[in-house]
Design an enzyme around this catalytic site. Structure first.
Site, PDB file in Angstrom:
ATOM      1  CG  MET A  30      -1.906  -1.203   1.136  1.00 26.52           C
ATOM      2  SD  MET A  30      -3.407  -0.963   2.057  1.00 26.52           S
ATOM      3  CE  MET A  30      -2.782  -0.834   3.705  1.00 26.52           C
ATOM      4  N   GLY A  31       2.160   1.085  -0.331  1.00 26.21           N
ATOM      5  CA  GLY A  31       3.054   2.242  -0.425  1.00 26.21           C
ATOM      6  C   GLY A  31       3.561   2.690   0.929  1.00 26.21           C
ATOM      7  N   GLY A  36      10.987  -2.816   5.627  1.00 23.68           N
ATOM      8  CA  GLY A  36      10.270  -4.103   5.578  1.00 23.68           C
ATOM      9  C   GLY A  36       9.866  -4.430   4.145  1.00 23.68           C
ATOM     10  CG  HIS A  37       6.942  -1.982   2.178  1.00 25.04           C
ATOM     11  ND1 HIS A  37       6.820  -0.853   2.949  1.00 25.04           N
ATOM     12  CD2 HIS A  37       5.711  -2.566   2.177  1.00 25.04           C
ATOM     13  CE1 HIS A  37       5.579  -0.739   3.386  1.00 25.04           C
ATOM     14  NE2 HIS A  37       4.875  -1.770   2.941  1.00 25.04           N
ATOM     15  N   GLY A 147       4.970 -10.466   3.618  1.00 24.45           N
ATOM     16  CA  GLY A 147       5.671 -10.412   4.896  1.00 24.45           C
ATOM     17  C   GLY A 147       5.009 -11.268   5.961  1.00 24.45           C
ATOM     18  NE  ARG A 187      -2.958   1.157   9.637  1.00 26.36           N
ATOM     19  CZ  ARG A 187      -3.077   0.135   8.794  1.00 26.36           C
ATOM     20  NH1 ARG A 187      -2.149  -0.801   8.752  1.00 26.36           N
ATOM     21  NH2 ARG A 187      -4.120   0.048   7.995  1.00 26.36           N
TER      22      ARG A 187
HETATM   23  P1  AMP Z   1       1.508  -3.077   3.429  1.00 28.93           P
HETATM   24  O1  AMP Z   1       2.048  -1.990   2.544  1.00 28.93           O
HETATM   25  O2  AMP Z   1       1.502  -2.698   4.872  1.00 28.93           O
HETATM   26  O3  AMP Z   1       0.195  -3.614   2.922  1.00 28.93           O
HETATM   27  O4  AMP Z   1       2.536  -4.279   3.335  1.00 28.93           O
HETATM   28  C1  AMP Z   1       2.925  -4.810   2.094  1.00 28.93           C
HETATM   29  C2  AMP Z   1       3.722  -6.057   2.335  1.00 28.93           C
HETATM   30  O5  AMP Z   1       4.866  -5.752   3.110  1.00 28.93           O
HETATM   31  C3  AMP Z   1       2.934  -7.130   3.108  1.00 28.93           C
HETATM   32  O6  AMP Z   1       3.231  -8.405   2.570  1.00 28.93           O
HETATM   33  C4  AMP Z   1       3.478  -6.976   4.504  1.00 28.93           C
HETATM   34  O7  AMP Z   1       3.391  -8.171   5.263  1.00 28.93           O
HETATM   35  C5  AMP Z   1       4.925  -6.619   4.214  1.00 28.93           C
HETATM   36  N1  AMP Z   1       5.514  -5.941   5.375  1.00 28.93           N
HETATM   37  C6  AMP Z   1       5.037  -4.864   6.023  1.00 28.93           C
HETATM   38  N2  AMP Z   1       5.815  -4.561   7.080  1.00 28.93           N
HETATM   39  C7  AMP Z   1       6.809  -5.473   7.101  1.00 28.93           C
HETATM   40  C8  AMP Z   1       7.930  -5.708   7.959  1.00 28.93           C
HETATM   41  N3  AMP Z   1       8.190  -4.948   9.005  1.00 28.93           N
HETATM   42  N4  AMP Z   1       8.739  -6.759   7.676  1.00 28.93           N
HETATM   43  C9  AMP Z   1       8.492  -7.568   6.597  1.00 28.93           C
HETATM   44  N5  AMP Z   1       7.448  -7.386   5.761  1.00 28.93           N
HETATM   45  C10 AMP Z   1       6.615  -6.357   6.005  1.00 28.93           C
END
Ligand code: AMP
Length: 285
Positions: A30-31, A36-37, A147, A187
């Site tokens: 979601m950007g 992590g991303h 993730g 967040r």
């Molecule tokens: P999001 O943008 O929050 O929807 O996350 C996109 C992807 O990044 C999802 O597969 C999450 O599980 C992964 N993700 C988010 N935060 C982390 C993190 N701290 N470590 C590893 N993967 C992450």
């Protein structure tokens, strides 16, 4: 790297890649990209010939309007990070591109979403599974990277892929954390200085629970009893759930006999944080 917002344009760019039998990997996000991303992207770069990062704040997965409205959007910075990481395409459609008409078809995996986040965020995983299915159909990836931080999401996606015979591999990636244990999350940007200091509490509680299991305790209730007081010190903190579940079914386990997922969600002021740890039964225990 190209930033593409139209489905037909993305398809026309990916078509030749498919034809020469190169593999395509997708990293759905979601950007507001963070390290992590970037770990997911790094993995994708290693195993897929062509890497597509999707950036889309998906309205149908938000159960609270204010969370959707204040979700951070940083496309310029995200583009720079992706370019430096060797991404081939960013797919960043707007809502009208992905939802040109009222969405009537949904993907739902209800048995995996009765507990944990599913219990507190009605419709969330249906929104996630539906948008991920759409992205898979648009990109037709060979691999997709997710993730472990969002363990219930990962379980839902894996089951969707398996039950619906989707022809791709799901690659899980370990959670990236700050040095004090806080799991990276878009967040976290919402936390003020004080809140940021208390935020690692969730990871500390997960680690404490793992220690209690390690010391031989096998009753989830007793583990939870030891953890709950940790959340009672601050006005800003509200524990939403702290559960010990089966890592595949995502259902609470009362008496622990094998590996379990320890998962929690905690509010820090108006910001909701989630995290989890996989605890493995080893011969030494
Ligand atoms: P999001 O943008 O929050 O929807 O996350 C996109 C992807 O990044 C999802 O597969 C999450 O599980 C992964 N993700 C988010 N935060 C982390 C993190 N701290 N470590 C590893 N993967 C992450």
């Amino acid at each position: 790297m190209e930033v593409i917002s139209s489905i037909s344009e993305l398809r026309s760019k990916l078509d030749p890649i498919w034809r020469v039998r190169k593999t395509i990997g997708i990293v759905p996000t979601m950007g507001a990209l963070h390290a992590g991303h970037m770990r997911l992207i790094e993995e994708a770069r290693k195993y897929s010939d062509c890497v597509v990062v999707s950036i889309f704040v998906n309205p149908i997965q938000f159960d609270r309007k204010e969370d959707f409205e204040r979700y951070p959007q940083t496309l310029d910075q995200d583009s720079r990070l992706c370019e430096a990481a060797g991404v081939d395409f960013i797919f960043s459609p707007n809502a009208a591109e992905l939802y040109p008409q009222e969405q009537l078809a949904f993907v739902d995996v209800p048995a995996l979403t009765e507990f944990l986040c599913g219990e507190f965020r009605p419709g969330h995983f249906r929104g996630v599974a539906t948008v991920v299915a759409k992205l898979f159909n648009i990109v037709q990836p060979h691999q997709a990277y997710f993730g472990e931080k969002d363990a219930q999401q990962l379980a839902v996606i894996r089951r969707m892929v398996s039950d619906l015979n989707m022809p791709l591999t799901i690659v899980p990636v370990a959670t990236v954390r700050e040095s004090d244990g806080l799991a990276l999350s878009s967040r976290n940007k919402h936390l003020n200085e004080e809140q940021r200091k208390t935020a690692p509490l969730l990871y500390q509680a997960l680690s404490k629970a793992a220690e209690v299991l390690q010391s031989g305790e096998r009753s989830s209730e007793k583990v939870q009893k030891q953890i709950e007081p940790m959340f009672q010190g601050s006005q800003e903190i509200r524990l939403e759930y702290f559960e010990i579940v089966d890592p595949e079914t995502m259902r609470p386990v009362k008496d622990i006999t094998s590996s379990v997922l320890i998962a929690g969600a905690m509010w820090v002021g108006a910001t909701r944080l989630i995290d989890n740890l996989l605890w493995k039964e080893t011969a030494a225990n």
